[in-house]
Design an enzyme around this catalytic site. Structure first.
Site, PDB file in Angstrom:
ATOM      1  CG  HIS A   1      -6.609   2.007   9.052  1.00  0.00           C
ATOM      2  ND1 HIS A   1      -6.130   3.258   8.705  1.00  0.00           N
ATOM      3  CD2 HIS A   1      -6.769   1.333   7.882  1.00  0.00           C
ATOM      4  CE1 HIS A   1      -6.025   3.324   7.388  1.00  0.00           C
ATOM      5  NE2 HIS A   1      -6.414   2.168   6.873  1.00  0.00           N
TER       6      HIS A   1
ATOM      7  CG  ASN B   1      -4.805   7.064   5.567  1.00  0.00           C
ATOM      8  OD1 ASN B   1      -4.746   5.843   5.680  1.00  0.00           O
ATOM      9  ND2 ASN B   1      -4.443   7.890   6.554  1.00  0.00           N
ATOM     10  CD  GLU B   2      -5.931   6.539   9.741  1.00  0.00           C
ATOM     11  OE1 GLU B   2      -5.753   7.624  10.324  1.00  0.00           O
ATOM     12  OE2 GLU B   2      -5.287   5.505  10.004  1.00  0.00           O
TER      13      GLU B   2
ATOM     14  CD  GLU C   1      -2.715   3.040   8.227  1.00  0.00           C
ATOM     15  OE1 GLU C   1      -2.539   3.290   9.449  1.00  0.00           O
ATOM     16  OE2 GLU C   1      -2.793   3.925   7.367  1.00  0.00           O
TER      17      GLU C   1
ATOM     18  CE1 TYR D   1      -1.559   1.225  13.737  1.00  0.00           C
ATOM     19  CE2 TYR D   1      -3.483   2.174  12.663  1.00  0.00           C
ATOM     20  CZ  TYR D   1      -2.164   1.754  12.616  1.00  0.00           C
ATOM     21  OH  TYR D   1      -1.448   1.861  11.448  1.00  0.00           O
TER      22      TYR D   1
ATOM     23  CD1 TRP E   1       2.419   2.848  10.316  1.00  0.00           C
ATOM     24  CD2 TRP E   1       1.242   3.145   8.429  1.00  0.00           C
ATOM     25  NE1 TRP E   1       2.732   4.093   9.847  1.00  0.00           N
ATOM     26  CE2 TRP E   1       2.034   4.305   8.680  1.00  0.00           C
ATOM     27  CE3 TRP E   1       0.444   3.103   7.287  1.00  0.00           C
ATOM     28  CZ2 TRP E   1       2.015   5.416   7.831  1.00  0.00           C
ATOM     29  CZ3 TRP E   1       0.427   4.205   6.455  1.00  0.00           C
ATOM     30  CH2 TRP E   1       1.208   5.348   6.732  1.00  0.00           C
TER      31      TRP E   1
ATOM     32  NE  ARG F   1      -3.877   1.960   2.628  1.00  0.00           N
ATOM     33  CZ  ARG F   1      -3.856   2.867   3.616  1.00  0.00           C
ATOM     34  NH1 ARG F   1      -2.866   2.844   4.511  1.00  0.00           N
ATOM     35  NH2 ARG F   1      -4.806   3.774   3.724  1.00  0.00           N
TER      36      ARG F   1
END
Length: 344
Positions: free
Chosen positions: A226, A159-160, A255, A228, A284, A82
């Site tokens: 993503h 992105n995001e 990610e 996290y 990531w 990516r």
């Protein structure tokens, strides 16, 4: 990459059992010319299942590192990369010539290329972030580098695209951006990121994915979450991934890391669950993270001989890239005998 998450895990858990992903509508009769979605799965141009196994490369900030990084990422076993690009709004623009060069380098290294516009990161909360509509304009400006590459390129629109405010318009804005790109002649699989800095703690993407998929006239939209600090338990990871699988809606973990300032993601659960469900993941990131998140570097100073603990984990550990990656059929590998991508 900038994560601005407050104490949101409580809200995540409180609403986890309330809503579910809406089921996907039938795919359109005629498949697009390259990667496409069928029955909730990402298929290559030959109609064979493809599961992304790869990492993110911060091209927009380290352009000169990309050619060698792609060689090293491929040699370590990845089948996908990516690529972070700038639209010219927050970061210097990657023009059509640069994008074409990156796509050519991905193809040379037998990597599926996911291109993403990073300037949308945290829109509505992050100063200077731009809208998905603006990101669509950027893609149209570099269309000559992307059209005709549908077998090799997945287009991650932005992105995001929202932080933790204003994300209620995510579904409408995402659908509008998808349709703007379709009207401009893009037939690539389009990847769309979740709001809430990508982590979808509000379940906005989860609960609206079916309608966004249906709004794409080509039924060729891939969703990306993503993972996290919000995803710090196996229960949270499995619940989120399984809801998409049950609804037959395509999902990738675009990610994730092994730790983060907003909490400690359960990378073992992420990698195990994605393997069991056949869901792609893209860690990531290869190298070059800022000082506050330098622990997310997989290779120290872009040196593949100096893998960090995170780099060793994602490439060489259980459910890791070397153990689970299969080369895309678009690069000439017979799907019935698709070989593992091994280091060396």
């Amino acid at each position: 990459m900038r994560k601005r998450l407050a104490a949101l895990v409580t809200a995540f858990l409180a609403t986890a059992a309330t809503f579910g992903v809406t089921a996907a509508p039938p795919a359109r009769a005629e498949a697009p010319p390259g990667f496409h979605i069928s029955d909730g799965r990402l298929l290559d141009a030959d109609g064979h299942d493809f599961v992304m196994r790869g990492v993110n490369q911060a091209h927009a900030w380290y352009r000169s590192s990309t050619p060698r990084a792609l060689q090293d990422i491929r040699a370590l076993g990845a089948n996908t990369v990516r690529i972070v690009l700038g639209t010219g709004d927050r970061w210097a623009a990657d023009d059509a010539a640069d994008v074409a060069a990156v796509v050519a380098q991905c193809k040379e290294n037998r990597l599926v290329c996911v291109l993403e516009a990073h300037d949308t990161t945290g829109f509505g909360e992050q100063a200077g972030a731009v809208s998905l509509d603006r990101a669509a304009d950027y893609w149209i400006s570099v269309a000559s580098a992307i059209r005709g590459q549908e077998k090799y390129v997945v287009l991650n629109i932005g992105n995001e695209p929202y932080g933790n405010t204003g994300y209620g318009s995510w579904a409408a804005d995402t659908s509008a951006a998808v349709n703007k790109l379709r009207a401009a002649g893009f037939h690539n699989t389009l990847m769309v990121d979740a709001p809430n800095w990508g982590q979808d703690w509000s379940f906005t993407m989860r609960d609206n994915a079916g309608s966004v998929f249906a709004a794409d006239p080509e039924r060729n939209t891939l969703f990306s979450v993503h993972m996290y600090g919000v995803f710090d338990t196996a229960a949270e990871v499995n619940d989120y991934l399984n809801r998409f699988a049950d609804a037959k809606l395509p999902l990738v973990v675009g990610e994730f890391g092994d730790r983060h300032t907003d909490g400690d993601p359960d990378e073992d659960a992420i990698m195990s669950a994605t393997r069991q469900l056949g869901v792609g993941y893209l860690g990531w990131s290869w190298s070059g993270n800022g000082q506050d998140v330098a622990y997310l570097d997989m290779a120290t100073d872009f040196d593949a001989s100096r893998l960090t603990a995170w780099g060793q984990r994602i490439f060489q550990g259980p459910d890791g890239i070397q153990e689970t990656a299969r080369e895309a059929g678009v690069h000439g590998t017979a799907p019935s005998a698709a070989r593992p991508v091994t280091a060396g």
